[in-house]
Design a protein around this motif. Structure first.
Motif, PDB file in Angstrom:
ATOM      1  N   GLY A  57       2.974 -18.001  96.107  1.00 16.84           N
ATOM      2  CA  GLY A  57       2.067 -16.755  96.060  1.00 16.84           C
ATOM      3  C   GLY A  57       2.398 -15.935  97.327  1.00 16.84           C
ATOM      4  O   GLY A  57       2.301 -14.849  97.058  1.00 16.84           O
ATOM      5  N   ASN A  58       2.732 -16.423  98.352  1.00 13.92           N
ATOM      6  CA  ASN A  58       3.129 -15.523  99.620  1.00 13.92           C
ATOM      7  C   ASN A  58       4.398 -14.666  99.469  1.00 13.92           C
ATOM      8  O   ASN A  58       4.686 -13.985 100.191  1.00 13.92           O
ATOM      9  CB  ASN A  58       3.142 -16.364 100.998  1.00 13.92           C
ATOM     10  N   ASP A  59       5.171 -15.222  98.615  1.00 17.41           N
ATOM     11  CA  ASP A  59       6.506 -14.449  98.042  1.00 17.41           C
ATOM     12  C   ASP A  59       6.095 -13.071  97.396  1.00 17.41           C
ATOM     13  O   ASP A  59       6.763 -12.226  97.442  1.00 17.41           O
ATOM     14  CB  ASP A  59       7.492 -15.276  97.150  1.00 17.41           C
ATOM     15  N   ILE A  60       4.963 -12.802  96.792  1.00 13.80           N
ATOM     16  CA  ILE A  60       4.663 -11.711  96.037  1.00 13.80           C
ATOM     17  C   ILE A  60       4.423 -10.486  96.913  1.00 13.80           C
ATOM     18  O   ILE A  60       5.375  -9.585  96.568  1.00 13.80           O
ATOM     19  CB  ILE A  60       3.084 -11.954  95.151  1.00 13.80           C
ATOM     20  N   CYS A  61       3.763 -10.555  97.952  1.00 11.81           N
ATOM     21  CA  CYS A  61       3.763  -9.318  98.799  1.00 11.81           C
ATOM     22  C   CYS A  61       4.812  -9.090  99.760  1.00 11.81           C
ATOM     23  O   CYS A  61       5.055  -8.351 100.414  1.00 11.81           O
ATOM     24  CB  CYS A  61       2.586  -9.197  99.398  1.00 11.81           C
ATOM     25  N   ALA A  62       5.628 -10.398  99.692  1.00 10.95           N
ATOM     26  CA  ALA A  62       6.735 -10.346 100.564  1.00 10.95           C
ATOM     27  C   ALA A  62       7.864  -9.601 100.149  1.00 10.95           C
ATOM     28  O   ALA A  62       8.994  -9.282 100.752  1.00 10.95           O
ATOM     29  CB  ALA A  62       7.220 -11.731 101.193  1.00 10.95           C
ATOM     30  N   GLY A  63       7.935  -9.501  98.898  1.00 12.32           N
ATOM     31  CA  GLY A  63       8.943  -8.669  97.983  1.00 12.32           C
ATOM     32  C   GLY A  63      10.075  -9.512  97.682  1.00 12.32           C
ATOM     33  O   GLY A  63      11.272  -9.131  97.735  1.00 12.32           O
ATOM     34  N   THR A  64      10.033 -11.103  97.854  1.00 15.20           N
ATOM     35  CA  THR A  64      11.263 -11.780  97.741  1.00 15.20           C
ATOM     36  C   THR A  64      11.697 -11.534  96.565  1.00 15.20           C
ATOM     37  O   THR A  64      13.118 -11.560  96.534  1.00 15.20           O
ATOM     38  CB  THR A  64      10.727 -13.443  97.422  1.00 15.20           C
ATOM     39  N   VAL A  65      11.138 -11.446  95.238  1.00 16.43           N
ATOM     40  CA  VAL A  65      11.931 -10.780  94.067  1.00 16.43           C
ATOM     41  C   VAL A  65      11.115  -9.591  93.599  1.00 16.43           C
ATOM     42  O   VAL A  65      10.135  -9.156  93.824  1.00 16.43           O
ATOM     43  CB  VAL A  65      11.703 -11.983  92.948  1.00 16.43           C
ATOM     44  N   ASP A  66      11.940  -8.876  92.543  1.00 19.80           N
ATOM     45  CA  ASP A  66      11.367  -7.458  92.077  1.00 19.80           C
ATOM     46  C   ASP A  66      10.364  -7.863  91.051  1.00 19.80           C
ATOM     47  O   ASP A  66       9.587  -6.872  90.624  1.00 19.80           O
ATOM     48  CB  ASP A  66      12.684  -6.836  91.459  1.00 19.80           C
ATOM     49  N   VAL A  67      10.682  -8.920  90.393  1.00 24.35           N
ATOM     50  CA  VAL A  67       9.829  -9.466  89.197  1.00 24.35           C
ATOM     51  C   VAL A  67       9.194 -10.758  89.377  1.00 24.35           C
ATOM     52  O   VAL A  67       9.821 -11.847  89.415  1.00 24.35           O
ATOM     53  CB  VAL A  67      10.387  -9.528  87.849  1.00 24.35           C
ATOM     54  N   VAL A  68       8.000 -11.046  89.281  1.00 24.22           N
ATOM     55  CA  VAL A  68       7.305 -12.194  89.193  1.00 24.22           C
ATOM     56  C   VAL A  68       6.653 -12.569  87.894  1.00 24.22           C
ATOM     57  O   VAL A  68       5.775 -11.697  87.606  1.00 24.22           O
ATOM     58  CB  VAL A  68       6.062 -12.288  90.579  1.00 24.22           C
ATOM     59  N   VAL A  69       6.959 -13.377  87.375  1.00 21.47           N
ATOM     60  CA  VAL A  69       6.423 -14.144  86.081  1.00 21.47           C
ATOM     61  C   VAL A  69       5.678 -15.294  86.119  1.00 21.47           C
ATOM     62  O   VAL A  69       5.986 -16.269  86.947  1.00 21.47           O
ATOM     63  CB  VAL A  69       7.903 -14.626  85.237  1.00 21.47           C
ATOM     64  N   THR A  70       4.606 -15.309  85.509  1.00 16.67           N
ATOM     65  CA  THR A  70       3.474 -16.318  85.479  1.00 16.67           C
ATOM     66  C   THR A  70       2.581 -16.094  84.282  1.00 16.67           C
ATOM     67  O   THR A  70       2.878 -15.171  83.341  1.00 16.67           O
ATOM     68  CB  THR A  70       2.569 -16.277  86.719  1.00 16.67           C
ATOM     69  N   ASP A  71       1.630 -17.062  84.233  1.00 21.02           N
ATOM     70  CA  ASP A  71       0.996 -17.229  82.793  1.00 21.02           C
ATOM     71  C   ASP A  71      -0.388 -16.199  83.214  1.00 21.02           C
ATOM     72  O   ASP A  71      -0.632 -15.826  84.403  1.00 21.02           O
ATOM     73  CB  ASP A  71       0.315 -18.358  82.490  1.00 21.02           C
ATOM     74  N   GLY A  72      -1.001 -15.814  82.362  1.00 21.84           N
ATOM     75  CA  GLY A  72      -1.991 -14.634  82.487  1.00 21.84           C
ATOM     76  C   GLY A  72      -3.310 -15.225  83.274  1.00 21.84           C
ATOM     77  O   GLY A  72      -3.930 -14.590  84.055  1.00 21.84           O
ATOM     78  N   PHE A  73      -3.666 -16.707  83.348  1.00 22.21           N
ATOM     79  CA  PHE A  73      -4.749 -17.244  84.062  1.00 22.21           C
ATOM     80  C   PHE A  73      -4.393 -16.907  85.598  1.00 22.21           C
ATOM     81  O   PHE A  73      -5.190 -16.501  86.253  1.00 22.21           O
ATOM     82  CB  PHE A  73      -4.835 -18.401  83.710  1.00 22.21           C
ATOM     83  N   THR A  74      -3.056 -17.459  86.020  1.00 25.58           N
ATOM     84  CA  THR A  74      -2.731 -17.468  87.507  1.00 25.58           C
ATOM     85  C   THR A  74      -2.504 -15.978  87.839  1.00 25.58           C
ATOM     86  O   THR A  74      -2.855 -15.496  88.972  1.00 25.58           O
ATOM     87  CB  THR A  74      -1.208 -18.289  87.640  1.00 25.58           C
ATOM     88  N   GLY A  75      -1.889 -15.201  87.021  1.00 24.62           N
ATOM     89  CA  GLY A  75      -1.789 -13.724  87.179  1.00 24.62           C
ATOM     90  C   GLY A  75      -3.017 -12.954  87.409  1.00 24.62           C
ATOM     91  O   GLY A  75      -2.795 -12.296  88.637  1.00 24.62           O
ATOM     92  N   ASN A  76      -3.930 -13.103  86.725  1.00 18.33           N
ATOM     93  CA  ASN A  76      -5.145 -12.256  86.933  1.00 18.33           C
ATOM     94  C   ASN A  76      -5.660 -12.947  88.153  1.00 18.33           C
ATOM     95  O   ASN A  76      -6.307 -12.067  89.022  1.00 18.33           O
ATOM     96  CB  ASN A  76      -5.931 -12.483  85.675  1.00 18.33           C
ATOM     97  N   ILE A  77      -5.928 -13.997  88.351  1.00 22.00           N
ATOM     98  CA  ILE A  77      -6.417 -14.345  89.644  1.00 22.00           C
ATOM     99  C   ILE A  77      -5.823 -13.841  90.844  1.00 22.00           C
ATOM    100  O   ILE A  77      -6.431 -13.512  91.798  1.00 22.00           O
ATOM    101  CB  ILE A  77      -6.415 -16.089  89.643  1.00 22.00           C
TER     102      ILE A  77
END
Length: 351
Positions: free
Chosen positions: A217-237
């Protein structure tokens, strides 16, 4: 891009439609003068607003309907009774080839259901996904799914990775974006069977994707990757948590600077830097979530956005059209399934 493009607009979708929609189109027209618009909605309400902006009026055509999808309408109800609504007609214009894409700030569930029913899925894609942009330390990151699919299997996650990678190339202009699967840890042994299987597939597929592996989760705003893939339940939260955190910090800063005379004086010195932070994290800049996997361009604007946010959603739709997003997806998915078929044949031959 200077070639003429037509975008259909659900003019009655959103908390402040049609006023916000027309004002947003006015802003979009300044940046995208080559784009024409088909507006679906109540002509008696839309026409007076358009007359205020002659330049915009010249590139718009109004298609009258008094029906609109309410924010609390159930998707099934809209599918049964909403075929004359502004949302349905706007989506149908894309299916008929009259418009290259559709933008709506209306009911998310209804728009997804109508778009999937009218536009159908791209060949080889099992489910659509909602993709959006997150601000990061390094720039911007694409994240999907943001709520279209609560439960996902490994194949769904692989398809999301393919679609998200093409989206990053089309919208962010990245030549070779990196892709990561959101997980509870970066180690290969962590996570459920779906993410483990999806990771193995992405590593072995032969697709021209720079697969990073697992991200947290902390990698999202750190910009570790350009595309973050997850399911809709986790992504919406994750999305709602990020939005809530931004509002929390904004509220705390306002309260802090009002706390004392010294704090107010400090604000005078810091206001230019704070303004930069506000602009950098302004959710309106990232407004415009794309329904990926459909046989047509459909962009969902936040229902409570203002004109600036809606203009950015229109810009997202035009970018996807300009870069031939769906054609790219078709090619990548064909490559994916060809690689899977070859793997299956080799496995059978070794038995």
């Amino acid at each position: 891009m200077s070639a003429a493009v037509t975008i259909s607009i659900d003019a009655m979708g959103g908390d402040h439609a049609p006023d916000m929609v027309i004002d947003g189109l006015r802003m979009a027209h300044v940046r995208l003068p080559h784009v024409r618009y088909m507006l679906f909605g109540d002509q008696a309400r839309i026409e007076p607003l358009l007359k205020r902006y002659p330049d915009l009026d010249a590139v718009c055509t109004i298609h009258h309907t008094t029906e609109a999808v309410s924010n609390d309408a159930k998707p099934g109800q809209v599918l049964r009774t909403g075929r004359r609504s502004s949302m349905w007609l706007a989506v149908d214009a894309v299916a008929r080839g009259e418009a290259a894409g559709v933008v709506s700030a209306g009911n998310t569930g209804a728009l997804m259901a109508v778009s999937k029913f009218v536009l159908r899925m791209l060949p080889g894609i099992d489910r659509p996904a909602i993709a959006g942009l997150f601000p990061t330390i390094k720039g911007e990151t694409v994240m999907l799914d943001l709520g279209a699919n609560v439960d996902c299997n490994a194949n769904n996650l692989v398809e999301f990775a393919v679609m998200g990678e093409v989206f990053a190339r089309a919208v962010l202009g990245l030549e070779k974006p990196t892709v990561g699967l959101l997980n509870v840890g970066s180690e290969d042994l962590k996570g459920n069977d779906a993410v483990k299987t999806a990771a193995a597939t992405l590593r072995d597929s032969g697709l021209p994707i720079r697969f990073h592996g697992f991200v947290e989760g902390n990698d999202i705003c750190a910009g570790t990757v350009d595309v973050v893939v997850t399911d809709g339940f986790t992504g919406n939260i994750a999305l709602k948590t990020a939005e809530g955190t931004v509002r929390l910090y904004a509220t705390c800063l306002k309260e802090g600077f009002k706390n004392s005379l010294l704090a107010k004086i400090g604000y005078l010195f810091a206001r230019h830097a704070l303004h930069k932070v506000k602009v950098r994290t302004d959710p309106r800049r990232y407004n415009g979530a794309m329904f990926l996997g459909l046989n047509g361009i459909a962009v969902k604007s936040h229902g409570g956005t203002d004109a600036f946010g809606f203009a950015n959603a229109v810009g997202t739709a035009v970018d996807l059209v300009a870069h031939g997003y769906n054609d790219r997806i078709r090619r990548e998915v064909e490559h994916l399934h060809a690689a899977e078929s070859q793997t299956t044949r080799l496995a059978a031959g070794n038995l």
